[in-house]
Design a protein around this motif. Structure first.
Motif, PDB file in Angstrom:
ATOM      1  N   ILE A  91     -11.405  -9.516 -15.930  1.00 28.86           N
ATOM      2  CA  ILE A  91     -11.577  -9.364 -14.481  1.00 28.86           C
ATOM      3  C   ILE A  91     -12.997  -8.909 -14.160  1.00 28.86           C
ATOM      4  O   ILE A  91     -13.627  -9.396 -13.216  1.00 28.86           O
ATOM      5  N   GLU A  92     -13.507  -7.982 -14.966  1.00 27.27           N
ATOM      6  CA  GLU A  92     -14.882  -7.509 -14.764  1.00 27.27           C
ATOM      7  C   GLU A  92     -15.886  -8.650 -14.946  1.00 27.27           C
ATOM      8  O   GLU A  92     -16.841  -8.783 -14.172  1.00 27.27           O
ATOM      9  N   TYR A  93     -15.657  -9.486 -15.969  1.00 26.26           N
ATOM     10  CA  TYR A  93     -16.549 -10.623 -16.200  1.00 26.26           C
ATOM     11  C   TYR A  93     -16.521 -11.613 -15.034  1.00 26.26           C
ATOM     12  O   TYR A  93     -17.442 -12.425 -14.885  1.00 26.26           O
ATOM     13  N   SER A  94     -15.445 -11.561 -14.240  1.00 22.01           N
ATOM     14  CA  SER A  94     -15.281 -12.511 -13.134  1.00 22.01           C
ATOM     15  C   SER A  94     -15.836 -12.000 -11.810  1.00 22.01           C
ATOM     16  O   SER A  94     -15.781 -12.724 -10.804  1.00 22.01           O
ATOM     17  N   THR A  95     -16.326 -10.771 -11.802  1.00 25.59           N
ATOM     18  CA  THR A  95     -16.860 -10.226 -10.555  1.00 25.59           C
ATOM     19  C   THR A  95     -18.213 -10.854 -10.227  1.00 25.59           C
ATOM     20  O   THR A  95     -18.961 -11.265 -11.121  1.00 25.59           O
ATOM     21  N   ALA A  96     -18.509 -10.903  -8.952  1.00 28.78           N
ATOM     22  CA  ALA A  96     -19.763 -11.524  -8.509  1.00 28.78           C
ATOM     23  C   ALA A  96     -20.980 -10.798  -9.077  1.00 28.78           C
ATOM     24  O   ALA A  96     -21.969 -11.436  -9.464  1.00 28.78           O
ATOM     25  N   SER A  97     -20.907  -9.472  -9.144  1.00 23.03           N
ATOM     26  CA  SER A  97     -22.048  -8.703  -9.643  1.00 23.03           C
ATOM     27  C   SER A  97     -22.307  -8.980 -11.121  1.00 23.03           C
ATOM     28  O   SER A  97     -23.463  -9.116 -11.545  1.00 23.03           O
ATOM     29  N   TYR A  98     -21.235  -9.071 -11.909  1.00 30.24           N
ATOM     30  CA  TYR A  98     -21.409  -9.340 -13.341  1.00 30.24           C
ATOM     31  C   TYR A  98     -21.956 -10.752 -13.555  1.00 30.24           C
ATOM     32  O   TYR A  98     -22.861 -10.963 -14.368  1.00 30.24           O
ATOM     33  N   ILE A  99     -21.409 -11.709 -12.820  1.00 36.07           N
ATOM     34  CA  ILE A  99     -21.861 -13.097 -12.961  1.00 36.07           C
ATOM     35  C   ILE A  99     -23.320 -13.232 -12.560  1.00 36.07           C
ATOM     36  O   ILE A  99     -24.099 -13.943 -13.208  1.00 36.07           O
ATOM     37  N   ALA A 100     -23.706 -12.533 -11.490  1.00 39.43           N
ATOM     38  CA  ALA A 100     -25.096 -12.602 -11.033  1.00 39.43           C
ATOM     39  C   ALA A 100     -26.059 -12.092 -12.098  1.00 39.43           C
ATOM     40  O   ALA A 100     -27.175 -12.599 -12.242  1.00 39.43           O
ATOM     41  N   GLU A 101     -25.620 -11.107 -12.863  1.00 43.34           N
ATOM     42  CA  GLU A 101     -26.491 -10.509 -13.874  1.00 43.34           C
ATOM     43  C   GLU A 101     -26.397 -11.196 -15.228  1.00 43.34           C
ATOM     44  O   GLU A 101     -27.393 -11.303 -15.950  1.00 43.34           O
ATOM     45  N   ASN A 102     -25.197 -11.696 -15.573  1.00 43.32           N
ATOM     46  CA  ASN A 102     -24.978 -12.194 -16.933  1.00 43.32           C
ATOM     47  C   ASN A 102     -24.538 -13.651 -17.023  1.00 43.32           C
ATOM     48  O   ASN A 102     -24.390 -14.173 -18.132  1.00 43.32           O
ATOM     49  N   GLY A 103     -24.290 -14.296 -15.905  1.00 45.62           N
ATOM     50  CA  GLY A 103     -23.830 -15.673 -15.943  1.00 45.62           C
ATOM     51  C   GLY A 103     -22.315 -15.772 -16.067  1.00 45.62           C
ATOM     52  O   GLY A 103     -21.604 -14.762 -16.071  1.00 45.62           O
ATOM     53  N   ARG A 104     -21.822 -17.001 -16.190  1.00 42.70           N
ATOM     54  CA  ARG A 104     -20.381 -17.245 -16.167  1.00 42.70           C
ATOM     55  C   ARG A 104     -19.740 -17.422 -17.548  1.00 42.70           C
ATOM     56  O   ARG A 104     -18.519 -17.504 -17.651  1.00 42.70           O
ATOM     57  N   LEU A 105     -20.545 -17.503 -18.595  1.00 39.52           N
ATOM     58  CA  LEU A 105     -19.972 -17.811 -19.904  1.00 39.52           C
ATOM     59  C   LEU A 105     -18.990 -16.744 -20.378  1.00 39.52           C
ATOM     60  O   LEU A 105     -17.952 -17.068 -20.974  1.00 39.52           O
ATOM     61  N   ASP A 106     -19.302 -15.475 -20.143  1.00 41.71           N
ATOM     62  CA  ASP A 106     -18.367 -14.411 -20.531  1.00 41.71           C
ATOM     63  C   ASP A 106     -17.024 -14.589 -19.831  1.00 41.71           C
ATOM     64  O   ASP A 106     -15.965 -14.380 -20.435  1.00 41.71           O
ATOM     65  N   MET A 107     -17.073 -14.951 -18.564  1.00 42.55           N
ATOM     66  CA  MET A 107     -15.844 -15.151 -17.800  1.00 42.55           C
ATOM     67  C   MET A 107     -15.024 -16.301 -18.383  1.00 42.55           C
ATOM     68  O   MET A 107     -13.824 -16.148 -18.654  1.00 42.55           O
ATOM     69  N   TYR A 108     -15.674 -17.448 -18.581  1.00 44.12           N
ATOM     70  CA  TYR A 108     -14.953 -18.595 -19.133  1.00 44.12           C
ATOM     71  C   TYR A 108     -14.390 -18.267 -20.511  1.00 44.12           C
ATOM     72  O   TYR A 108     -13.233 -18.583 -20.825  1.00 44.12           O
ATOM     73  N   ASN A 109     -15.208 -17.630 -21.328  1.00 41.65           N
ATOM     74  CA  ASN A 109     -14.808 -17.306 -22.693  1.00 41.65           C
ATOM     75  C   ASN A 109     -13.578 -16.392 -22.712  1.00 41.65           C
ATOM     76  O   ASN A 109     -12.619 -16.628 -23.464  1.00 41.65           O
ATOM     77  N   SER A 110     -13.591 -15.367 -21.882  1.00 42.23           N
ATOM     78  CA  SER A 110     -12.493 -14.398 -21.902  1.00 42.23           C
ATOM     79  C   SER A 110     -11.174 -15.009 -21.436  1.00 42.23           C
ATOM     80  O   SER A 110     -10.121 -14.779 -22.042  1.00 42.23           O
ATOM     81  N   TRP A 111     -11.219 -15.818 -20.381  1.00 43.07           N
ATOM     82  CA  TRP A 111      -9.963 -16.392 -19.876  1.00 43.07           C
ATOM     83  C   TRP A 111      -9.419 -17.473 -20.803  1.00 43.07           C
ATOM     84  O   TRP A 111      -8.197 -17.618 -20.951  1.00 43.07           O
ATOM     85  N   ILE A 112     -10.305 -18.217 -21.445  1.00 49.05           N
ATOM     86  CA  ILE A 112      -9.826 -19.215 -22.409  1.00 49.05           C
ATOM     87  C   ILE A 112      -9.174 -18.526 -23.607  1.00 49.05           C
ATOM     88  O   ILE A 112      -8.118 -18.952 -24.094  1.00 49.05           O
ATOM     89  N   TRP A 113      -9.789 -17.434 -24.073  1.00 51.26           N
ATOM     90  CA  TRP A 113      -9.182 -16.696 -25.183  1.00 51.26           C
ATOM     91  C   TRP A 113      -7.816 -16.135 -24.799  1.00 51.26           C
ATOM     92  O   TRP A 113      -6.900 -16.084 -25.631  1.00 51.26           O
ATOM     93  N   LEU A 114      -7.672 -15.717 -23.565  1.00 53.33           N
ATOM     94  CA  LEU A 114      -6.355 -15.257 -23.123  1.00 53.33           C
ATOM     95  C   LEU A 114      -5.336 -16.393 -23.193  1.00 53.33           C
ATOM     96  O   LEU A 114      -4.169 -16.174 -23.534  1.00 53.33           O
ATOM     97  N   GLY A 115      -5.779 -17.601 -22.881  1.00 50.33           N
ATOM     98  CA  GLY A 115      -4.893 -18.755 -23.038  1.00 50.33           C
ATOM     99  C   GLY A 115      -4.493 -18.970 -24.486  1.00 50.33           C
ATOM    100  O   GLY A 115      -3.329 -19.282 -24.794  1.00 50.33           O
TER     101      GLY A 115
END
Length: 213
Positions: A91-115
């Protein structure tokens, strides 16, 4: 397919060394994430290692006698705590502030691993009760998810920000670690028939029930 994990095969002999080597390397990465990356990533990495070890133990026990009630409760409690941190990190990786600073790869990676782990939870808690279409569908979905994770790892490898090497290296280690988990599942599944075969052959049905219960 029994030759793959026959006790005389090289796969059977090498597999434990391969598995625990990558697990050890991944554990070192937890320290690196706490020291080189953000606190969120460090906690996330630690929680994932806990889940990994739980999956390692549970998938290695497939087809073996069931645990006592209290041991099951203990495992479920540890798993629940780990999932709380993993989902919170996603959820933190999906926040606008995190994405603005670090990009979207962490978000995609974390949710795919949950799958991926949802699919593995299915393997652990519904072992062996697969029809052919179900087995192929489940594994096709896994292949798609692992392929996406490999792409994400390669994208990290092409980045040039500070810490990109660690993200790339860590991503590859995770894929190798869960490959070891998948081999645990495969080692169990190659011993059992499909549900259609069980229904057609009463003798197979008896052996099947003894294995999964």
């Amino acid at each position: 397919m029994h030759f793959v994990f026959a006790k005389t095969s090289w796969v059977y002999k090498v597999f434990p060394y391969f598995k625990w080597t990558v697990y050890a390397l991944l554990s070192i990465n937890v320290y690196l994430f706490f020291t080189e990356q953000t606190l969120v990533e460090g906690i996330d990495s630690l929680a994932w290692v806990v889940l990994l070890l739980l999956f390692e133990w549970e998938t290695s026990q497939l087809g073996k006698p069931a645990l006592s009630k209290w041991k099951k409760y203990g495992i479920h409690l540890v798993r629940l705590v780990a999932y709380v941190f993993v989902v919170a990190s996603a959820i933190e990786y999906s926040t606008a502030s995190y994405i603005a600073e670090n990009g979207r790869l962490d978000m995609y990676n974390s949710w795919i691993w949950l799958g991926v782990v949802i699919a593995l939870e299915y393997d652990v808690y519904f072992p062996g009760y697969y029809r052919k279409w179900e087995w192929w569908l489940r594994n096709a979905l896994k292949i798609v998810m692992y392929a996406a994770l490999i792409v994400i790892a390669l994208l990290w490898g092409m980045e040039n920000y500070e810490g990109a090497w660690l993200d790339f290296y860590d991503a590859l280690l995770w894929i190798l670690c869960f490959f070891a988990i998948e081999l645990n599942v495969f080692r169990f599944e190659e011993e059992i028939p499909f549900q259609e075969e069980v229904e057609a052959n009463p003798e197979l049905a008896k052996a099947f029930d003894e294995m999964v219960h």
